[in-house]
Design a protein around this motif. Structure first.
Motif, short mmCIF file in Angstrom:
data_model
loop_
_atom_site.label_atom_id
_atom_site.label_comp_id
_atom_site.label_asym_id
_atom_site.label_seq_id
_atom_site.Cartn_x
_atom_site.Cartn_y
_atom_site.Cartn_z
N GLU A 1 37.66 -57.50 89.25
CA GLU A 1 36.24 -57.13 89.29
C GLU A 1 35.36 -58.32 88.90
O GLU A 1 34.37 -58.61 89.56
CB GLU A 1 35.98 -55.95 88.35
N LEU A 2 35.75 -59.03 87.85
CA LEU A 2 34.98 -60.18 87.38
C LEU A 2 34.95 -61.28 88.43
O LEU A 2 33.87 -61.75 88.83
CB LEU A 2 35.60 -60.73 86.09
N LEU A 3 36.12 -61.71 88.89
CA LEU A 3 36.21 -62.84 89.82
C LEU A 3 35.83 -62.46 91.25
O LEU A 3 35.62 -63.34 92.09
CB LEU A 3 37.61 -63.45 89.77
N GLY A 4 35.73 -61.17 91.51
CA GLY A 4 35.29 -60.70 92.82
C GLY A 4 33.79 -60.42 92.89
O GLY A 4 33.27 -60.09 93.95
N MET B 1 30.45 -65.30 90.72
CA MET B 1 31.08 -66.39 91.49
C MET B 1 30.10 -67.10 92.43
O MET B 1 30.51 -67.78 93.36
CB MET B 1 32.27 -65.83 92.27
N ALA B 2 28.82 -66.98 92.16
CA ALA B 2 27.79 -67.54 93.05
C ALA B 2 27.96 -69.03 93.30
O ALA B 2 27.59 -69.52 94.37
CB ALA B 2 26.40 -67.26 92.48
N TYR B 3 28.52 -69.77 92.36
CA TYR B 3 28.64 -71.22 92.52
C TYR B 3 30.07 -71.66 92.84
O TYR B 3 30.40 -72.83 92.75
CB TYR B 3 28.11 -71.93 91.27
N ARG C 1 41.48 -59.78 95.20
CA ARG C 1 42.41 -59.30 94.17
C ARG C 1 43.64 -60.21 94.04
O ARG C 1 44.08 -60.50 92.93
CB ARG C 1 42.81 -57.86 94.48
N GLY C 2 44.20 -60.66 95.14
CA GLY C 2 45.37 -61.52 95.09
C GLY C 2 45.10 -62.83 94.37
O GLY C 2 45.96 -63.35 93.64
N GLN C 3 43.91 -63.39 94.57
CA GLN C 3 43.56 -64.63 93.86
C GLN C 3 43.32 -64.35 92.37
O GLN C 3 43.60 -65.20 91.53
CB GLN C 3 42.33 -65.28 94.48
N ALA C 4 42.81 -63.17 92.05
CA ALA C 4 42.64 -62.81 90.63
C ALA C 4 44.02 -62.70 89.97
O ALA C 4 44.20 -63.14 88.82
CB ALA C 4 41.87 -61.51 90.49
N TYR D 1 34.09 -70.66 81.49
CA TYR D 1 33.70 -69.31 81.11
C TYR D 1 33.17 -68.56 82.34
O TYR D 1 32.53 -69.13 83.22
CB TYR D 1 32.62 -69.32 80.02
N HIS D 2 33.48 -67.26 82.37
CA HIS D 2 32.96 -66.32 83.36
C HIS D 2 32.61 -65.05 82.59
O HIS D 2 33.47 -64.50 81.90
CB HIS D 2 34.02 -65.97 84.42
N ILE D 3 31.38 -64.60 82.71
CA ILE D 3 30.91 -63.44 81.95
C ILE D 3 30.44 -62.37 82.94
O ILE D 3 29.71 -62.67 83.89
CB ILE D 3 29.75 -63.83 81.00
N ARG D 4 30.88 -61.13 82.69
CA ARG D 4 30.45 -60.01 83.55
C ARG D 4 28.93 -59.98 83.64
O ARG D 4 28.23 -60.23 82.66
CB ARG D 4 30.95 -58.68 82.98
N THR D 5 28.43 -59.64 84.81
CA THR D 5 26.99 -59.61 85.05
C THR D 5 26.27 -58.76 84.01
O THR D 5 25.21 -59.15 83.50
CB THR D 5 26.71 -59.08 86.47
N VAL D 6 26.83 -57.62 83.66
CA VAL D 6 26.19 -56.71 82.70
C VAL D 6 26.05 -57.35 81.32
O VAL D 6 25.18 -56.97 80.53
CB VAL D 6 26.96 -55.37 82.63
N HIS D 7 26.87 -58.35 81.02
CA HIS D 7 26.83 -59.01 79.71
C HIS D 7 26.14 -60.37 79.74
O HIS D 7 26.04 -61.03 78.69
CB HIS D 7 28.25 -59.18 79.17
N GLN D 8 25.65 -60.80 80.89
CA GLN D 8 24.98 -62.10 80.97
C GLN D 8 23.62 -62.02 80.29
O GLN D 8 22.97 -60.99 80.27
CB GLN D 8 24.86 -62.54 82.43
N GLY D 9 23.20 -63.16 79.74
CA GLY D 9 21.90 -63.24 79.08
C GLY D 9 21.89 -62.72 77.66
O GLY D 9 20.83 -62.66 77.03
#
Length: 170
Positions: free
Chosen positions: A24-27, A32-34, A41-44, A93-101
């Protein structure tokens, strides 16, 4: 071996049981905008395996970041990367959208910076960031990093490198 818990976050190694959360995070297109594209899922699953290999080889990698109550926030940690032909320890670092900011990325990255310095005894740390990813750059700057160089990443274009010496940082 993980960084110490912070005021709001704790770290743990990724397991195969984290596949749903990591997929879910990496998808997520926003997270993953940048990157060239969100990861299927397979890449995750491959991402989890890569980190498990890093734990076995180095004793660290990217860790799962959770609130102290156990809510999944994202991942953050340390991996070896090639920067202009030399190996460099990177904080990522990768942070879930709901937790950004909410300051979670800075808090987690600072804990990883301190782990690299105090536990691993590393003297230098970098962050490799897409030039347009200003939120990620702000996180790196908040933990004390400064612009070092621009590099060309073969897989997905230009990257900006921020770095810092770790002696005496807090």
């Amino acid at each position: 071996m993980t960084p110490d818990a912070t005021a709001r976050l704790r770290f743990r190694e990724m397991t195969d049981g984290d596949l749903d959360a990591m997929a879910e995070l990496l998808g997520d297109p926003q997270v993953m905008a940048y990157y060239p594209a969100p990861m299927p899922r397979g890449q995750a699953a491959a991402w989890i395996s890569w980190n498990q290999r890093n734990y076995a080889e180095h004793g660290y990698g990217l860790w799962i970041v959770e609130t102290l109550e156990g809510d999944f926030v994202g991942d953050c940690g340390l991996t070896w990367q090639q920067v202009n032909g030399a190996s460099a320890l990177e904080v990522g670092y990768h942070i879930r959208t709901v937790h950004q900011g909410l300051g979670y990325a800075s808090e987690a990255a600072a804990a990883c910076r301190d782990f690299a310095r105090d536990v691993l005894g590393e003297g230098r740390l970098v962050a490799i960031i897409h030039p347009e990813n200003l939120p990620s750059r702000r996180v790196a700057e908040k933990i004390g990093m400064v612009y070092v160089d621009d590099i060309e990443s073969g897989r997905d274009g230009a990257r900006t490198v921020l770095g810092m010496e770790l002696s005496g940082t807090s």
